[in-house]
Write an enzyme that holds these catalytic residues in place. Structure first.
Site: not given
Length: 156
Positions: A96, A99, A122
């Site tokens: 997820r 995604e 960073s």
């Protein structure tokens, strides 16, 4: 003397040992973090092989888990970072996040560059926080804060 790892295997093997000891002792990640003076996310990442812990924190965690000085020294070493093997993640939770970056990665890049200029956020000078909040529409929501220092690209 500070040591550095050049393979993931030692820290990943220690992570397996830590997870086993954590389960046997019925401890939470927060239990292991308490007393270290560090954040829950940082200590959890360190115990999963992604960061080095200061000596006092490593000793404290190893004491809680019943691990020896060799484990503490290994927790203090700088790991070879990166816990996801090449390719698309298969774990549903990790996927997820993959995604989310597939969907919003270009948006995040565009907005960072528009607001900050050419550079990066960073992951070293970085803070991570996760909170569970109640959703007014029912259920729970995860509020995840990624707080990284902006580092501009410097021409040379």
């Amino acid at each position: 003397m500070l040591q550095s790892q050049f393979a993931q295997a030692p820290r990943l093997a220690l992570a397996d040992t830590i997870i086993d000891a954590k389960a046997r002792k019925n401890l939470s990640w927060q239990d292991l973090t308490d007393g270290t003076g560090l954040s829950l996310a940082f200590v959890t990442a360190a115990l999963l092989g992604q960061h080095a812990l200061p000596a006092t924190a490593a000793d404290l965690v190893c004491d809680k888990l019943g691990l020896d000085q060799d484990a503490s020294r290994l927790l203090q070493s700088i790991p070879l970072r990166g816990s996801i093997a090449g390719g698309i993640p298969t774990d549903p939770t990790v996927y997820r996040f993959y995604e989310m970056l597939q969907v919003y990665g270009s948006t995040l890049k565009a907005l960072v560059h528009e607001q900050f200029g050419d550079g990066i956020i960073s992951a070293i000078n970085f803070k991570l926080d996760i909170k569970k909040v109640e959703d007014p529409e029912g259920g729970s929501r995860a509020v995840i804060t990624l707080d990284g220092k902006y580092l501009p690209t410097k021409p040379f």
